[in-house]
Enzyme design. Structure first.
Site, short mmCIF file in Angstrom:
data_model
loop_
_atom_site.label_atom_id
_atom_site.label_comp_id
_atom_site.label_asym_id
_atom_site.label_seq_id
_atom_site.Cartn_x
_atom_site.Cartn_y
_atom_site.Cartn_z
N GLU A 299 28.20 -23.03 15.04
CA GLU A 299 28.77 -21.84 15.67
C GLU A 299 30.27 -21.96 15.82
O GLU A 299 31.03 -21.05 15.49
CB GLU A 299 28.10 -21.62 17.04
CG GLU A 299 28.51 -20.33 17.74
CD GLU A 299 29.69 -20.52 18.67
OE1 GLU A 299 30.38 -19.53 18.95
OE2 GLU A 299 29.93 -21.67 19.09
N ASN B 79 31.68 -12.75 18.31
CA ASN B 79 32.13 -14.13 18.42
C ASN B 79 33.43 -14.35 19.18
O ASN B 79 33.81 -15.50 19.40
CB ASN B 79 32.32 -14.74 17.02
CG ASN B 79 31.01 -15.11 16.36
OD1 ASN B 79 30.32 -16.02 16.81
ND2 ASN B 79 30.65 -14.38 15.32
N ASP C 286 29.14 1.01 11.19
CA ASP C 286 29.35 1.54 12.54
C ASP C 286 30.00 2.90 12.45
O ASP C 286 31.08 3.05 11.88
CB ASP C 286 30.25 0.57 13.31
CG ASP C 286 30.30 0.87 14.80
OD1 ASP C 286 29.89 1.97 15.21
OD2 ASP C 286 30.75 -0.01 15.56
N HIS D 129 27.05 -2.38 22.80
CA HIS D 129 27.54 -1.50 21.74
C HIS D 129 26.47 -1.43 20.67
O HIS D 129 25.85 -2.44 20.34
CB HIS D 129 28.85 -2.00 21.15
CG HIS D 129 29.36 -1.13 20.04
ND1 HIS D 129 29.47 0.24 20.16
CD2 HIS D 129 29.76 -1.42 18.77
CE1 HIS D 129 29.93 0.74 19.03
NE2 HIS D 129 30.10 -0.24 18.17
N CYS E 81 28.17 5.59 21.61
CA CYS E 81 27.85 4.71 20.48
C CYS E 81 26.38 4.78 20.07
O CYS E 81 26.06 4.82 18.88
CB CYS E 81 28.26 3.28 20.79
SG CYS E 81 27.25 2.44 22.03
N ASP F 137 36.34 -15.13 21.77
CA ASP F 137 36.41 -15.86 23.03
C ASP F 137 37.08 -14.99 24.09
O ASP F 137 37.97 -14.20 23.77
CB ASP F 137 37.20 -17.16 22.87
CG ASP F 137 36.40 -18.23 22.13
OD1 ASP F 137 35.23 -17.97 21.79
OD2 ASP F 137 36.95 -19.32 21.90
N GLU G 114 24.84 -20.59 20.11
CA GLU G 114 26.04 -20.91 20.89
C GLU G 114 26.09 -22.39 21.23
O GLU G 114 25.09 -23.00 21.62
CB GLU G 114 26.07 -20.09 22.18
CG GLU G 114 26.19 -18.58 21.97
CD GLU G 114 27.59 -18.15 21.59
OE1 GLU G 114 28.41 -19.01 21.22
OE2 GLU G 114 27.87 -16.94 21.65
#
Length: 764
Positions: free
Chosen positions: A527, A465, A425, A402, A343, A467, A522
């Site tokens: 957020e 973001n 990307d 990344h 990457c 979870d 956070e």
């Protein structure tokens, strides 16, 4: 079409993203061959020149062009392109930026008479220039010494006329296509005595590059701040951050966008992309093409990705010191993908291509970066009854880091305010551990959770973001698994780029934290609202329902390991405390494995089980001691180690899980200059390495690169004895004056990815 349903895009990518040449005329193949020949010829002009042919004389009454002066270096200074090596080659190449004028002079074989000689310029772009497409421009030369059209149109004015020599100034609009343009000069005698004289055409053999212009307010890549332009357009050396959240490591990278091979390689990339010639005026579409073409999936792009050994048939990703050697090889082989990239290499090359074309760009490193394959905005990790991770239970993963890119541009296709930094990307999709090519996606839209805006913002949002949910096999559960934990703060813990105007060869004082540009702090209401907003948009808000709280009266804590030096032992500890007034029986598992930076397990290092009967308020410890002999042979690419701890309390069914990772720290190379640094004068570079291991290093070699001093090259070195301080010297001759960066890497069978750099000043 864009920005929605990334899961479907992943499954159908082999057809959806397959790129073919847009132009299917019978002569397209010949056109591409000619293009490649010209690009390789242009790349070679630093070593030999190509004579310019002239239009033969067709008669005494015709106005013949004797020579054309392009004022290559003068125009380059005005257009901020004087740094390109092609400008200073044996046969200089004209490199311009759109949105501002440039000057040329024409010498004829007789005096120019504006009353009798009709003169015009034909400026063309692409395989089949067309007036209707804006790729063929006709500019009649009149006697006017001022521009008569507004700045959105091509125009020409006569600056000076002295007998057989005229000087012209040509205005380039700020929205023309970027790439190679060609110019013809067409003249025709219009006197009454000779009314039927044929027009004479002189084709300028020198091609002209026109690039995006961050200095021009009318250009959609305009960047107002001069310090930003110096960093994001003109800086040809930077840093790409790797490592881990707790141990970010800045790796020096030579972008080398001004190297002689880079612009020709960029033209080949745009041709191979199949991007319509008129679309090459739009930086949004150009960046999207770069995102697709820097990798080799489906479109014969620049780099082939590989994330695990072996690399024997190419170059291991960590051995590259910069982009120019990669692009040079791609150009010289006529578009054969170069082996191998990961990457941060893809991002380095994409940064080079963007800056070379005039698009402001930076690399961005996201630590603990999510790869959400099913658009649920969660990363699910599955464990068996024994507490061991089930590797192939899901294609979701978290990369330790990344790297992608941000480019700077206006976004007229989005609501007002969503211009500025755009994420893109170029890392290719891999069926097991790769991520998608992406963007450009508005960074502000990502921060706000507005995932409906083009391009591919849902995927970028999940990268920072998502979870993390831990599941463990449980026969008593209806689904066969119980939810151990939801961690809303594991992903996107830190985003770094290189700080403007700061350069640190010995540490990372030049790291800039841009986390708040991608996400709100956070734990704040903002957020969580951005995440829930995105979840509602994706239809997966149910995934964020938390399980009912259970009785939790046993405290667990996995102690962090900040860092260890390679060759040293390390100790892993879980503290356990019964905080209840009753006996608690605890089963716990603690394991250590090497991992690839993509989160995939490399090799298992050590594992320990523990069963404890804890009296009220009793404390216990589960730990493992790992020696160098136990882990050295099991390390993979980036020397990262992953720790997992899982525990269950029998009486209350309380479950707990935690994970941590750290990097094994390697030494740096030390670079010393011996002699004076002056253009054309040899000096000695001494590279020192202290072997940190109590074992011999064999198959040793260094890679060295320094723009303006030397291109990238490799030298072998003898075996290095245990704990020896080894010094290798090379003789170099600087080619250009000014500040220069020297970058070196070291690799051996036992120790890889050892890097060092040094800033020097070369005198003229």
């Amino acid at each position: 079409m864009y920005g929605f349903g990334r899961g479907n895009m992943f499954r159908n990518r082999s057809t959806r993203y397959r790129r073919r040449p847009r132009y299917r005329a019978e002569n397209y193949h010949s056109y591409m061959l000619d293009l490649l020949e010209n690009m390789n010829e242009e790349f070679g002009r630093n070593w030999w020149g190509t004579p310019e042919s002239h239009q033969p004389d067709s008669g005494p009454s015709s106005l013949q062009v004797e020579s054309v002066e392009l004022y290559t270096r003068d125009n380059a200074r005005e257009h901020n392109t004087f740094m390109y090596d092609l400008v200073d080659g044996t046969k200089p190449v004209l490199i311009l930026r759109r949105g501002q004028p440039f000057s040329i002079a024409i010498r004829f074989k007789r005096n120019y008479n504006p009353q009798q000689d009709r003169l015009k310029l034909e400026i063309g772009f692409g395989q089949q220039p067309l007036i209707t497409k804006g790729t063929l421009i006709m500019l009649p030369v009149s006697g006017s010494d001022t521009f008569t059209k507004d700045k959105t149109q091509w125009d020409v004015r006569l600056r000076q006329h002295d007998g057989a020599v005229i000087t012209l100034e040509i205005q380039i609009p700020a929205a023309v296509a970027v790439g190679v343009w060609k110019m013809k000069i067409v003249s025709q005698l219009t006197s009454e005595e000779q009314p039927n004289v044929s027009a004479v055409t002189h084709e300028c053999k020198n091609k002209t590059y026109i690039l995006f212009n961050p200095w021009c307010k009318q250009d959609s890549v305009y960047m107002e701040d001069e310090q930003w332009r110096k960093e994001y357009v003109l800086s040809d050396v930077g840093k790409i951050f790797t490592g881990s959240f707790k141990q970010p490591v800045g790796r020096r990278w030579i972008f080398g966008q001004f190297t002689d091979s880079v612009l020709p390689a960029c033209m080949l990339i745009l041709e191979r992309s199949g991007l319509d010639y008129t679309a090459r005026s739009n930086p949004i579409k150009v960046v999207r093409a770069i995102s697709a073409m820097v990798n080799n999936i489906d479109d014969e792009g620049v780099l082939e990705g590989r994330w695990q050994e072996p690399y024997d048939d190419g170059v291991a990703p960590w051995m590259w010191t910069g982009s120019s050697a990669i692009l040079e090889k791609y150009l010289k082989t006529r578009g054969v993908p170069v082996k191998y990239g990961q990457c941060w290499v893809f991002a380095g090359v994409a940064n080079t291509v963007s800056r070379a074309l005039g698009i402001p760009s930076r690399t961005v490193t996201n630590y603990d970066s999510a790869h959400d394959t099913d658009d649920t905005l969660t990363i699910d990790k599955w464990f068996d009854k024994n507490g061991d991770k089930i590797e192939d239970a899901t294609s979701d993963s978290i990369w330790n880091f990344h790297v992608w890119n941000d480019c700077w541009m206006a976004r007229p296709d989005l609501p007002t305010g969503y211009g500025g930094w755009q994420a893109y990307d170029s890392t290719p999709q891999e069926t097991s551990e790769g991520v998608y090519q992406t963007g450009p996606a508005s960074v502000l839209a990502v921060q706000r959770g507005e995932i409906g805006y083009m391009f591919d913002s849902p995927f970028v949002f999940s990268e920072v973001n998502a979870d993390v949910v831990h599941w463990q096999e449980d026969d008593s559960s209806e689904t066969g698994y119980k939810k151990l934990k939801i961690d809303s703060y594991r992903v996107g813990r830190l985003l770094l780029t290189k700080k403007i105007g700061v350069d640190d060869d010995f540490g990372d004082a030049d790291a800039e934290d841009i986390t708040d540009q991608y996400k709100n702090k956070e734990g704040t209401d903002e957020e969580r609202m951005s995440v829930l907003n995105a979840a509602r948009s994706s239809g997966f808000n149910y995934a964020f329902n938390l399980p009912s709280p259970e009785k939790e009266d046993v405290y667990f804590n996995l102690l962090d390991i900040e860092k260890i030096k390679i060759g040293q032992p390390f100790h892993v500890t879980v503290n356990i405390e019964n905080q209840s007034s009753e006996t608690r029986r605890v089963s716990a598992v603690l394991s250590a494995s090497s991992i690839y930076y993509t989160g995939i397990t490399g090799r298992k290092i050590k594992r320990e089980n523990g069963n404890f009967s804890l009296q009220p308020h009793q404390k216990e410890v589960l730990s493992i001691e790992v020696t160098p002999d136990e882990y050295l042979e099991k390390l993979v690419d980036y020397a990262m180690i992953k720790l997992y701890a899982i525990a269950t309390v029998k009486e209350t069914q309380q479950t707990w899980s935690e994970e941590d990772d750290f990097m094994v720290e390697k030494p740096n190379l030390e670079l010393e200059i011996r002699g004076n640094l002056q253009v054309g004068t040899a000096f000695v570079l001494a590279i020192s390495l202290t072997n940190p291991l109590k074992r011999v290093l064999d198959n040793c070699f260094f890679t060295i690169e320094a723009p303006g001093v030397t291109g990238a090259f490799r030298v072998t070195n003898r075996d290095i004895q245990p704990e020896e301080v080894a010094v290798h010297t090379v003789r170099l001759i600087p080619q250009k004056p000014g500040p220069r960066k020297i970058v070196a890497t070291f690799s051996s069978r036992q120790l890889i990815q050892v890097v060092g750099s040094k800033q020097v000043e070369v005198l003229d």
